[in-house]
Write a protein that holds these residues in place. Sequence first.
Motif, short mmCIF file in Angstrom:
data_model
loop_
_atom_site.label_atom_id
_atom_site.label_comp_id
_atom_site.label_asym_id
_atom_site.label_seq_id
_atom_site.Cartn_x
_atom_site.Cartn_y
_atom_site.Cartn_z
N GLY A 292 0.90 -1.19 0.04
CA GLY A 292 0.22 0.08 0.05
C GLY A 292 0.79 1.22 -0.03
O GLY A 292 1.95 1.25 0.50
N ALA A 293 0.18 2.25 -0.70
CA ALA A 293 1.06 3.53 -0.51
C ALA A 293 0.13 4.70 0.47
O ALA A 293 -1.09 4.80 0.10
N LEU A 294 1.25 5.31 1.21
CA LEU A 294 0.57 6.36 2.00
C LEU A 294 1.12 7.68 1.47
O LEU A 294 2.19 7.81 1.33
N LEU A 295 0.18 8.34 1.06
CA LEU A 295 0.46 9.79 0.58
C LEU A 295 0.74 10.75 1.53
O LEU A 295 -0.32 11.12 2.44
N ILE A 296 1.99 11.85 1.57
CA ILE A 296 2.04 12.77 2.41
C ILE A 296 2.05 13.95 1.66
O ILE A 296 3.01 14.35 0.96
N GLY A 297 1.38 14.81 1.68
CA GLY A 297 1.24 16.18 0.95
C GLY A 297 1.56 17.35 1.80
O GLY A 297 0.93 17.87 2.82
N CYS A 298 2.69 18.11 1.24
CA CYS A 298 3.09 19.28 2.11
C CYS A 298 4.04 19.96 1.16
O CYS A 298 5.01 19.56 0.60
N ALA A 299 3.71 21.39 1.04
CA ALA A 299 4.46 22.19 0.17
C ALA A 299 5.90 22.59 0.73
O ALA A 299 6.90 22.68 -0.01
N ASP A 300 6.07 22.51 1.77
CA ASP A 300 7.34 22.87 2.63
C ASP A 300 8.10 21.44 2.62
O ASP A 300 7.70 20.51 3.30
N PRO A 301 9.23 21.58 2.12
CA PRO A 301 9.90 20.21 2.18
C PRO A 301 10.60 19.77 3.32
O PRO A 301 10.55 18.70 3.56
N LEU A 302 11.04 20.85 4.28
CA LEU A 302 11.53 20.27 5.57
C LEU A 302 10.18 19.60 6.33
O LEU A 302 10.52 18.61 6.91
N VAL A 303 9.17 20.34 6.52
CA VAL A 303 7.97 19.69 7.22
C VAL A 303 7.71 18.37 6.51
O VAL A 303 7.32 17.45 7.40
N ARG A 304 7.50 18.24 5.17
CA ARG A 304 7.24 17.08 4.54
C ARG A 304 8.32 15.92 5.12
O ARG A 304 7.79 14.97 5.47
N SER A 305 9.57 16.36 5.03
CA SER A 305 10.38 15.23 5.34
C SER A 305 10.33 15.07 6.60
O SER A 305 10.54 13.68 7.22
N ARG A 382 5.07 -1.97 0.89
CA ARG A 382 4.45 -0.66 1.53
C ARG A 382 5.45 0.56 1.18
O ARG A 382 6.54 0.71 1.35
N VAL A 383 4.81 1.58 0.93
CA VAL A 383 5.41 2.76 0.27
C VAL A 383 4.98 4.08 0.99
O VAL A 383 3.86 4.49 1.26
N ILE A 384 5.77 5.12 1.32
CA ILE A 384 5.51 6.27 1.73
C ILE A 384 5.84 7.41 0.71
O ILE A 384 6.92 7.31 0.40
N VAL A 385 4.88 8.16 0.20
CA VAL A 385 5.09 9.04 -0.96
C VAL A 385 4.87 10.44 -0.71
O VAL A 385 3.63 10.72 -0.40
N GLY A 386 5.89 11.13 -0.82
CA GLY A 386 5.57 12.60 -0.38
C GLY A 386 5.51 13.47 -1.86
O GLY A 386 5.91 13.13 -2.81
N HIS A 387 4.67 14.44 -1.41
CA HIS A 387 4.41 15.46 -2.68
C HIS A 387 4.15 16.72 -2.20
O HIS A 387 3.40 17.01 -1.10
N PRO A 388 4.50 17.77 -2.97
CA PRO A 388 4.39 19.12 -2.72
C PRO A 388 3.00 19.67 -2.60
O PRO A 388 2.51 20.77 -2.04
N GLN A 389 1.78 18.84 -3.21
CA GLN A 389 0.53 19.18 -3.21
C GLN A 389 0.00 18.96 -1.88
O GLN A 389 0.14 18.01 -1.24
N ASP A 390 -0.48 20.29 -1.41
CA ASP A 390 -1.17 20.18 0.09
C ASP A 390 -2.36 20.11 0.57
O ASP A 390 -2.83 20.84 1.55
N ASP A 391 -3.24 19.85 -0.46
CA ASP A 391 -4.78 19.43 0.04
C ASP A 391 -4.93 18.02 -0.51
O ASP A 391 -4.60 17.69 -1.49
#
Length: 522
Positions: A292-305, A382-391
């Motif tokens: 499964g893939a968990l999406l984490i959306g946040c425009a700020d790269p440090l907060v996302r990380s 299992r995958v965690i996927v970061g993305h800058p889109q924040d909604d």
Amino acid sequence: MTTSGRAEKLGEILLATSLITSENLNKAIAAQAKTGKRLGQILVEQGAATEDDIAWALSNQLMYPYIFISRDIIDDEVVRLLPEAFLREHRVLPIQRFGQQVTLAMADPTDEHTVDEVAAQTGLQVNRAVALASNIEATLRQMPSQQPRTAKRRPQGPEAQYLKFHLAHALNEGAFEIHFDQAGDGQHRVRYRLQGILVDRAGHPEELHAGLIRHLREFAGLGDAPSAAAALTVSIGEVEVRAIVSVVPATKGPAATIALYPYRSAVPDLVPLGVGRKTVQALQGALAGAHGALLIGCADPLVRSTLIRAILHATPREKVWALETLPVFRHPGITQTPIDASALAAPLLAGPFGAGSDLVAVDDASHAATLVAAFERGRAQRVIVGHPQDDAVGLIAQVLDAAGSALVASTLAGVLAARPIRLLCPQCKERVRHGSAANGRHTFTPRGCAACSLTGFRGYRVLTEMWLPRAKDRGWMRGSPRETALARLGQATGPSMRGQGHAFVDDGLTSVAELTRVLEGS
Ligand SMILES: [Zn+2]
């Protein structure tokens, strides 16, 4: 150190991580005595361990980063610091140089003798990284064959000192960015981004500006293109910092920005950011299955990380592989591959490399091919996927467009969207009264004082929205037209960021204007 000392160390590590048995080790040591080959190589030949197992165990135990070398991440000049025959024999590759330090990718980072020899031959301090022997050999084959050259070094001018000064000061003030540009009246200016706001610092003369931009280009290896950016690791005093240097043309000449992210070894803590343990547990629970893939959306790269790393640390001890454009968190339990851009993650995610990991994370899947590759990988693991889109709705819309509803419906484990919101400086915030004295309420606005470098803000929290699909949700995700699916999703996620934000305003933690800025994304 002697060969046997080295063998013992590698053998011990492999035994400690249960990757081999003592029987495997004894057999390999016996073969080593006869052949004189390296222990790791023998274990692979005897089928006791895979090359990937060995690299993972070494990186994990010794806290050296595990690097997958590609032509994009290496500096040809640096490779040529040493003769090719030496590199082949010792299975090492110098890949990047920062000042007086060189990063050396090594198939066996316990090989002290080779580290000493590289230090002696180059006169540089050696930072070790682990890489697969096959990866080092393949990269060497791709290198244009050339005679080793000594890297030409220019004498350091005033601009180098000037840059050093600002790096140290900005870091000391807690700034995330330094901007060097022109103010418009012939003056050159320096601004630091503090609490999200650009604050002026003393400017500098025009001659220095040109020299500074030239120095920055050289320092970061940017070349002559009018617009260019590069990430590098620099030491500022005692602190190691990931610096992202970019130069852009502006109307009155070139401008430069340096973003600064200090490396950190502590486990990220989300509680000070206002993300409770319940949220982390829910996200962890969403990843409890086999895939499964968990999406984490946040425009700020440090907060996302920070969010991604906090979830990784919340999972039980597992083989974790993180592909990171902002590799500032360092932890021995996590195998880390730094990448320069989102697009470079796609081939790594799609390939067999890292198949031995239990959990894969990629901090920036904004490139469509990377997004698809991450979801494809999510079919099997299992995958965690970061993305800058924040909604959340906008993010899933992008994923649906890139990967298609069938893949998303079967793979999406959950989505968390997050936006940082700045907190008012408690020392200088000003009360504002709304309505009449009898039945009015009050909020606070920023003012600015010495404690907050006149910005009016200190620190931040994050507003979040989360959606974890249940079995029935997968049905409509798969079957509905895109717009219907997104409308249902909008209802499911609800206005949670707005609610959290108003609670912060009511508690006097932030201002109405700051909340509006964050919610409207301006
Ligand atoms: Zn203040």
